[in-house]
Design a protein around this motif. Structure first.
Motif, PDB file in Angstrom:
ATOM      1  N   VAL A 159       0.837  -1.201   0.000  1.00 52.97           N
ATOM      2  CA  VAL A 159       0.000   0.000   0.000  1.00 52.97           C
ATOM      3  C   VAL A 159       0.872   1.250   0.000  1.00 52.97           C
ATOM      4  O   VAL A 159       0.595   2.225  -0.712  1.00 52.97           O
ATOM      5  N   ASP A 160       1.944   1.234   0.791  1.00 53.18           N
ATOM      6  CA  ASP A 160       2.861   2.377   0.809  1.00 53.18           C
ATOM      7  C   ASP A 160       3.499   2.606  -0.558  1.00 53.18           C
ATOM      8  O   ASP A 160       3.868   3.738  -0.888  1.00 53.18           O
ATOM      9  N   GLY A 161       3.654   1.538  -1.343  1.00 54.92           N
ATOM     10  CA  GLY A 161       4.281   1.667  -2.652  1.00 54.92           C
ATOM     11  C   GLY A 161       3.372   2.209  -3.735  1.00 54.92           C
ATOM     12  O   GLY A 161       3.839   2.526  -4.834  1.00 54.92           O
ATOM     13  N   VAL A 162       2.084   2.317  -3.452  1.00 57.37           N
ATOM     14  CA  VAL A 162       1.140   2.870  -4.423  1.00 57.37           C
ATOM     15  C   VAL A 162       1.073   4.387  -4.228  1.00 57.37           C
ATOM     16  O   VAL A 162       0.747   4.853  -3.134  1.00 57.37           O
ATOM     17  N   PRO A 163       1.364   5.176  -5.250  1.00 59.12           N
ATOM     18  CA  PRO A 163       1.322   6.643  -5.105  1.00 59.12           C
ATOM     19  C   PRO A 163      -0.078   7.124  -4.703  1.00 59.12           C
ATOM     20  O   PRO A 163      -1.082   6.689  -5.274  1.00 59.12           O
ATOM     21  N   VAL A 164      -0.112   8.012  -3.755  1.00 63.00           N
ATOM     22  CA  VAL A 164      -1.389   8.570  -3.317  1.00 63.00           C
ATOM     23  C   VAL A 164      -2.051   9.343  -4.453  1.00 63.00           C
ATOM     24  O   VAL A 164      -3.283   9.459  -4.519  1.00 63.00           O
ATOM     25  N   GLU A 165      -1.225   9.865  -5.385  1.00 59.06           N
ATOM     26  CA  GLU A 165      -1.766  10.643  -6.499  1.00 59.06           C
ATOM     27  C   GLU A 165      -2.729   9.831  -7.363  1.00 59.06           C
ATOM     28  O   GLU A 165      -3.669  10.395  -7.954  1.00 59.06           O
ATOM     29  N   LEU A 166      -2.500   8.511  -7.480  1.00 58.77           N
ATOM     30  CA  LEU A 166      -3.418   7.674  -8.246  1.00 58.77           C
ATOM     31  C   LEU A 166      -4.799   7.657  -7.603  1.00 58.77           C
ATOM     32  O   LEU A 166      -5.827   7.733  -8.295  1.00 58.77           O
ATOM     33  N   GLU A 167      -4.837   7.569  -6.298  1.00 59.88           N
ATOM     34  CA  GLU A 167      -6.114   7.566  -5.597  1.00 59.88           C
ATOM     35  C   GLU A 167      -6.792   8.927  -5.711  1.00 59.88           C
ATOM     36  O   GLU A 167      -8.012   9.010  -5.925  1.00 59.88           O
TER      37      GLU A 167
END
Length: 261
Positions: A146-154
């Protein structure tokens, strides 16, 4: 190549031995190629009383443990990675410390706890036990994904009109698929292979699982090595099938759900 041969040879030897005749199994001269091939060992293993009951119990406990642990750990990992709350650091430390405790050291405490709530000789009690040991690892692993997924995508998905639930399902979940597959394999193997908790917690044979069934080939008088090895081969098949079904997602899930730009 040499390392692969060392890793594969025990599996080959198990399958080859299961296909040998009884005289060849106990022979002082090793026979690397089983010939003539005999299915007698598999017949004796499958004819063992209660086999299909143990298969049903193992599948029920294993599938329940995998599904429940993944659901709980997924929500917990998202909460730890995306939200800041009091005690967050303490939760992370506890997750690491719990994984350091040997499972064998927890047999008596788990037994006493389940006895106090009437969970002995009860399949849901065994599921709860397996989840206790799987959840710290799965939460910690999924948190890293989860930490590896950029928050910008969400944030981009929310701006484009996705609700928060849709964003989790359509964007975050596909990107977390490699972690979900890795943790599901760990949870599956942990529940499928366990012997000590299944033997201690379950009292009646109708609730035994396949690892306990494997021990039944050893009696006070003798050991049926051929049937035991054939049973071990049968016991290994579901793990292999499960891995083959999910291994594609280890790579495919890393790019699914990404946005084009």
């Amino acid at each position: 190549m040499a390392v692969s041969a060392v890793m594969v040879f025990p599996v080959y030897w198990m399958v080859a031995t299961a296909l040998k005749e009884r005289s060849d199994i106990l022979s002082a001269v090793p026979k690397f190629v089983p010939w003539p091939i005999s299915l007698e060992n598999f017949t004796r293993a499958l004819d063992k009383p209660g086999f299909w009951t143990f298969v049903r119990n193992s599948l029920t406990v294993t599938v329940s443990s995998v599904v429940l642990s993944l659901i709980i750990s997924l929500f917990a990992a998202i909460a730890i990675a995306r939200f800041r709350f009091a005690g967050r650091r303490a939760v992370l430390i506890i997750l690491v410390l719990v994984q350091m405790v040997p499972a064998a050291a927890m047999v008596i405490p788990v037994y006493l706890m389940l006895r106090s709530v009437g969970g002995l000789d009860f399949l849901p009690g065994l599921v709860l036990t397996y989840m206790t040991f799987v959840l710290p690892f799965t939460i910690w692993t999924l948190r890293g994904f989860v930490d590896g997924v950029p928050v910008e995508l969400e944030e981009a998905a929310l701006v484009d009109g996705c609700g928060r639930f849709q964003m989790y399902v359509r964007v975050l979940l596909p990107l977390l698929m490699p972690g979900i597959v890795a943790t599901s394999i760990f949870a599956f193997v942990n529940a499928w292979d366990d012997y000590i908790f299944a033997y201690v917690i379950m009292k009646s044979q109708d609730n035994y699982t396949l690892p306990v069934w494997l021990v039944s080939f050893k009696t006070s008088e003798s050991v049926d090595y051929g049937a035991m090895i054939a049973a071990s081969t049968i016991f290994s098949i579901p793990v292999l099938v499960f891995f083959l079904l999910v291994q594609r997602r280890l790579v495919g899930g890393m790019t699914s759900g990404a946005v084009k730009g």
